[in-house]
Design an enzyme around this catalytic site. Structure first.
Site, PDB file in Angstrom:
ATOM      1  N   LYS A 188      33.579 -82.076 -29.405  1.00 42.17           N
ATOM      2  CA  LYS A 188      34.128 -82.843 -30.512  1.00 42.17           C
ATOM      3  C   LYS A 188      33.763 -84.166 -31.259  1.00 42.17           C
ATOM      4  O   LYS A 188      33.266 -84.342 -30.391  1.00 42.17           O
ATOM      5  CB  LYS A 188      35.747 -82.732 -29.667  1.00 42.17           C
ATOM      6  CG  LYS A 188      36.540 -83.307 -29.338  1.00 42.17           C
ATOM      7  CD  LYS A 188      37.066 -84.473 -29.652  1.00 42.17           C
ATOM      8  CE  LYS A 188      37.751 -84.265 -31.056  1.00 42.17           C
ATOM      9  NZ  LYS A 188      38.394 -86.057 -31.301  1.00 42.17           N
ATOM     10  N   THR A 199      38.042 -88.858 -30.614  1.00 34.43           N
ATOM     11  CA  THR A 199      37.237 -89.643 -29.557  1.00 34.43           C
ATOM     12  C   THR A 199      35.601 -88.140 -29.355  1.00 34.43           C
ATOM     13  O   THR A 199      35.780 -86.476 -29.522  1.00 34.43           O
ATOM     14  CB  THR A 199      37.225 -89.615 -28.440  1.00 34.43           C
ATOM     15  OG1 THR A 199      38.049 -88.735 -27.444  1.00 34.43           O
ATOM     16  CG2 THR A 199      37.663 -90.924 -28.107  1.00 34.43           C
ATOM     17  N   GLU A 280      33.112 -88.716 -40.517  1.00 34.41           N
ATOM     18  CA  GLU A 280      33.903 -88.905 -41.554  1.00 34.41           C
ATOM     19  C   GLU A 280      32.984 -89.385 -43.128  1.00 34.41           C
ATOM     20  O   GLU A 280      33.021 -90.497 -42.955  1.00 34.41           O
ATOM     21  CB  GLU A 280      34.633 -89.478 -41.082  1.00 34.41           C
ATOM     22  CG  GLU A 280      35.912 -88.861 -39.389  1.00 34.41           C
ATOM     23  CD  GLU A 280      36.850 -90.509 -39.604  1.00 34.41           C
ATOM     24  OE1 GLU A 280      37.794 -89.624 -38.138  1.00 34.41           O
ATOM     25  OE2 GLU A 280      36.260 -91.442 -39.091  1.00 34.41           O
ATOM     26  N   SER A 408      50.036 -91.100 -40.399  1.00 37.96           N
ATOM     27  CA  SER A 408      51.564 -90.575 -40.870  1.00 37.96           C
ATOM     28  C   SER A 408      51.866 -88.367 -40.081  1.00 37.96           C
ATOM     29  O   SER A 408      50.727 -88.344 -39.591  1.00 37.96           O
ATOM     30  CB  SER A 408      52.604 -90.241 -41.596  1.00 37.96           C
ATOM     31  OG  SER A 408      51.371 -89.642 -43.440  1.00 37.96           O
TER      32      SER A 408
END
Lengths: 408, 408
Positions: A188, A199, A280, A408
């Protein structure tokens, strides 16, 4: 963690078929550590006689489970072993409570599986600085140990995801002297980094037979040219962990086998590339290959300077063959370089040589290469035989979207 | 270079009033190097008796004008001096042609001003890898030398801008033994980096009297705690140049003067902060202050790791007091740290201590600090007396917009 981002455009079409590994069973469960309605705990059990090896983050602020794994990984034991991993909470920077939580998890897991706590290895990934609600995990150990089975790779890979947009697996089957050896691994990581410092975690299993020291040496060497050669943004997590278990169930000793080494290298490189492909905001998969450096270490320094440069990464996002930024990154890296001996290629296109743009260079040729989903930057220093290749992704608005959101 | 970005929200209200410096005159002109309809060349002349000092990029791929300045800066001369700067083209990575262009500029400038070419210092900033059309600049030297005057600071500062959104100047007047000493400086730079590697350039002048070695020592020391303590994204340019000239016109020798040192430090820090305030896409001005490190060098390593972390910078953009990312950056920096002795503050708010969140910490207090335009991150390592402070900005969509555009 906000809305789930869409599946990376660089994701593989589907999760691969992984071989069952004799001596290894897996299970996953939904413990509600942080996420609702999804698996968030993975348990792997290795039969007695297995050897284990590990590679861990070198961060000075590494998390409690990493410290615990490091303390245990070097021990010799015939007792079998377990690996317990949760997502949603990294149990990092949690003071003394962090170590207490790890101890409780190892104790309960050992009790459920009939193992000494010293043979239980844990990892945690997710938000940091919050106490791990470990009782939610221990409450699931009965369910987990009852569900252990040989083929649960994809479910296990999904349980350890945080901001990953796809589960990551890779495997190989090697024929050694007419006997079949399997290797299967899951990982992952949405790059080295992700929101709240989720991580990179990697677990690889084989039914080959390897002594603990031989396995450790092999894993450390191959990590160096796979997982240690990828970067999304140069930020190193507090929890990076790679654990590999060799059960020996095949009865085939692979110490010194080049075929096994090659197969394991392939599995590790595949998993490492999948982490980059889930970087990302990534829209491009980038290979940076440096040759002709004064040493391999210098080549790696140059390659990482290029791969971590925000200017290079934004240029790739903009499909701009901006080779000046490559010159800049080489210049700043601190490793040996001679401006007038540099050669730069985008894909097969020779862009610059001898300290200036190459004669006959046409920008439209390089621009065509930059439009591809897989981009290759080649740099030759013209100084020696040192070489290194690293992999990264581009830097896009998606990265800012993911990381500039308030937690959040 | 695309559309002009809007003026930075962190820009000062207006260009400051700078004192005239005896022995220094300036002029600017529109030579059309790359931009149309704006000044793009600046000429400064220093009277005979002036001393010069310089600090330059350590990039291994530095540009031709930088190499030329480095070769000349250490010479003693009473001949006076000139500084000629163009924007629009960096004359970097232009092979042998680069050095030829510099030689032609120095020759023509020296001829126009009655100076030996060895006393002409040039800088170029803008696109790299393209030949500098230096004949457009030499054609303007008559106009420039005729227009030299003492008060042209703002016009000179504007002429050297590339993607800067405001001109940068700072000055001071010091009273030393009842006599007035002036210091005035201009700078350009939208961080260490900008599209096509436009760069940071700084020119500072004083009418104080200082020997060349004393001026060089002072400038090098003060650069280390000002310009070398700022970062926008960790990318170092091929052209960074700081030149300082002391004309001695005031007749006041300031060697060893603490008042002069303090005033010069103030001018340099002001200019350095203005560069950060014009950082690409910046919406927050960030001070990172590290104390309690094992050494000053360790403190600086930690501070730069925090200031260059994309995760920390995006959290600041999102006004998120994400102290876990500060822990991560300290952990990865490579300098000495002990997780359980770390103290972290956002502004005055104590966030974490002793390896965990501080008792009584309320996230709304830290969140309130993060909403400010000026953010302060304080980290104490609890190990020793080492300290360092660096300045940076946040990482926003604006940065991607500016740098992911195809050059055109």
């Amino acid at each position: 963690m906000g809305a789930t981002p869409p599946r990376s455009p660089l994701a593989p079409a589907r999760f691969p078929d992984l071989p069952a590994i004799g001596g290894v069973t897996l299970a996953a469960a939904a413990a509600g550590v942080r996420y609702a309605g999804r698996d968030d705990v993975m348990l792997a059990r290795l039969d007695s006689g297995s050897t284990l090896a590990g590679v861990f983050t070198r961060s000075a602020t590494r998390a409690a489970p990493v410290l615990d794994c490091e303390a245990k990984i070097g021990a010799e034991s015939d007792a079998g072993a377990a690996i317990l991993v949760n997502s949603g909470n990294a149990n990092a920077f949690t003071g003394r409570n962090g170590a207490d939580a790890v101890a409780a998890l190892c104790e309960t897991t050992g009790h459920a599986l009939g193992l000494p706590p010293g043979r239980v290895f844990t990892s945690s990934t997710g938000v940091i600085g919050e106490l791990l609600p470990y009782d939610r995990i221990t409450a699931k150990l009965g369910e987990l140990s009852g569900a252990l089975g040989p083929g649960n790779w994809e479910r296990a890979a999904r349980a350890i995801m945080t901001t990953d947009t796809f589960p990551k697996g890779a495997g190989a089957v090697v024929d050694i002297g007419g006997r079949r050896i399997g290797i299967a691994g899951i990982a992952k990581g949405s790059g080295m980094i992700a929101p709240d410092m989720a991580t990179m975690l990697v677990y690889i299993f084989t039914d080959a037979k390897l002594s603990r020291p031989a396995l450790q040496t092999l894993v450390a060497e191959l990590s160096d040219c796979t997982f240690n050669c990828i970067t999304v943004d140069g930020d190193t997590s507090t929890s990076d962990t790679l654990l590999m278990g060799a059960t020996g169930a095949s009865g085939v000793d692979v110490e010194g086998s080049e075929a096994f080494r090659e197969a394991l290298h392939g599995v590790m490189l595949d998993l490492a590339h999948q982490v980059v492909r889930d970087g990302e905001g990534a829209t491009k998969f980038v290979e940076v290959a440096v040759t002709g450096a004064a040493s391999d270490a210098d080549a790696r320094t140059h390659a990482m300077a290029i791969a971590n440069s925000p200017l290079v990464k934004t240029a790739i996002a903009g499909e701009d063959p901006n080779w000046g930024r490559v010159v800049m990154a080489v210049g700043k890296s601190g490793a040996a370089a001679d401006r007038d001996r540099l050669t730069i290629r985008f894909g097969e296109v020779l862009v610059a040589e001898n300290g200036w743009v190459a004669p006959g260079y046409r920008e439209e040729d390089a621009a065509a290469h930059m439009k591809r989903q897989e981009v290759r930057i080649g740099v030759d220093l013209g100084l020696g035989e040192g070489a290194a290749t690293v992999w990264t992704c581009d830097l896009t608005h998606g990265y800012i979207d993911i990381n500039a959101d308030y937690r959040s």
